[in-house]
Scaffold this motif. Structure first.
Motif, PDB file in Angstrom:
ATOM      1  N   UNK A   2       5.695  31.591  24.017  1.00 39.28           N
ATOM      2  CA  UNK A   2       6.968  32.844  24.316  1.00 39.28           C
ATOM      3  C   UNK A   2       7.743  32.613  23.232  1.00 39.28           C
ATOM      4  N   UNK A   3       8.419  31.491  23.124  1.00 37.79           N
ATOM      5  CA  UNK A   3       9.513  31.331  22.164  1.00 37.79           C
ATOM      6  C   UNK A   3       8.761  31.547  20.596  1.00 37.79           C
ATOM      7  N   UNK A   4       7.764  31.064  20.355  1.00 32.56           N
ATOM      8  CA  UNK A   4       7.202  31.269  19.118  1.00 32.56           C
ATOM      9  C   UNK A   4       7.135  32.833  18.682  1.00 32.56           C
ATOM     10  N   UNK A  39      20.315  32.645  20.727  1.00 36.77           N
ATOM     11  CA  UNK A  39      19.867  32.782  22.307  1.00 36.77           C
ATOM     12  C   UNK A  39      18.419  32.037  22.525  1.00 36.77           C
ATOM     13  N   UNK A  40      17.591  31.950  21.406  1.00 38.50           N
ATOM     14  CA  UNK A  40      16.220  31.454  21.882  1.00 38.50           C
ATOM     15  C   UNK A  40      16.224  30.029  21.651  1.00 38.50           C
ATOM     16  N   UNK A  41      17.437  29.353  21.282  1.00 41.03           N
ATOM     17  CA  UNK A  41      17.591  27.997  21.309  1.00 41.03           C
ATOM     18  C   UNK A  41      17.547  27.459  22.682  1.00 41.03           C
ATOM     19  N   UNK A  60      22.528  40.899  14.617  1.00 44.64           N
ATOM     20  CA  UNK A  60      21.779  40.477  15.646  1.00 44.64           C
ATOM     21  C   UNK A  60      20.702  39.446  15.259  1.00 44.64           C
ATOM     22  N   UNK A  61      20.443  39.111  14.155  1.00 51.01           N
ATOM     23  CA  UNK A  61      19.255  38.213  13.660  1.00 51.01           C
ATOM     24  C   UNK A  61      19.928  36.782  14.201  1.00 51.01           C
ATOM     25  N   UNK A  62      21.338  36.397  13.867  1.00 48.61           N
ATOM     26  CA  UNK A  62      21.920  35.196  14.175  1.00 48.61           C
ATOM     27  C   UNK A  62      21.932  34.783  15.766  1.00 48.61           C
ATOM     28  N   UNK A  82      12.790  27.111  29.069  1.00 48.63           N
ATOM     29  CA  UNK A  82      11.217  27.391  28.983  1.00 48.63           C
ATOM     30  C   UNK A  82      10.435  26.082  29.033  1.00 48.63           C
ATOM     31  N   UNK A  83      11.008  25.116  28.220  1.00 50.96           N
ATOM     32  CA  UNK A  83      10.095  23.832  27.930  1.00 50.96           C
ATOM     33  C   UNK A  83      10.356  22.888  29.239  1.00 50.96           C
TER      34      UNK A  83
END
Length: 104
Positions: free
Chosen positions: A14-16, A44-46, A37-39, A52-53
């Motif tokens: 999912x993160x990928x 956020x995904x960090x 939004x990009x930043x 998730x890991x």
């Protein structure tokens, strides 16, 4: 393939997908705290990836422990020749030395 392994695989993949699929975050109009939004999407995904890991690790580890407990692998008998008798020998020597000290 167990359900736990499928959940772990989804947590890893999912993160990928969220970070590498560019059309999700290819926007200029959205901002949060003055940042595009990009930043904040990447930042956020960090945190989400770390969670998730951790979830993937927990699910797989729990499955492995349950499988070991069910198969009885945790109850391996240790041969007498391998068992460590040194602590008993040390305790006996201390007791003997204490008795000799009382006798004098």
């Amino acid at each position: 393939m167990t359900p736990a392994r499928i959940i772990a695989a989804i947590c890893v993949i999912l993160p990928f997908v969220a970070v590498l699929y560019v059309p999700i975050y290819d926007k200029d109009e959205s901002e949060l705290g003055g940042f595009p939004f990009f930043f904040w999407w990447q930042l956020l995904w960090v945190a989400v990836t770390a969670g998730l890991m951790g979830l993937a690790y927990y699910v797989v580890r729990r499955e492995e422990l349950a499988r070991k407990a069910a198969s009885g692998a945790g109850n391996v008998a240790v041969p007498d020749a391998v068992q460590d008798t040194a602590p008993d020998a040390v305790a006996d020597a201390d007791t003997q030395n204490a008795e000799e000290g009382d006798a004098e």
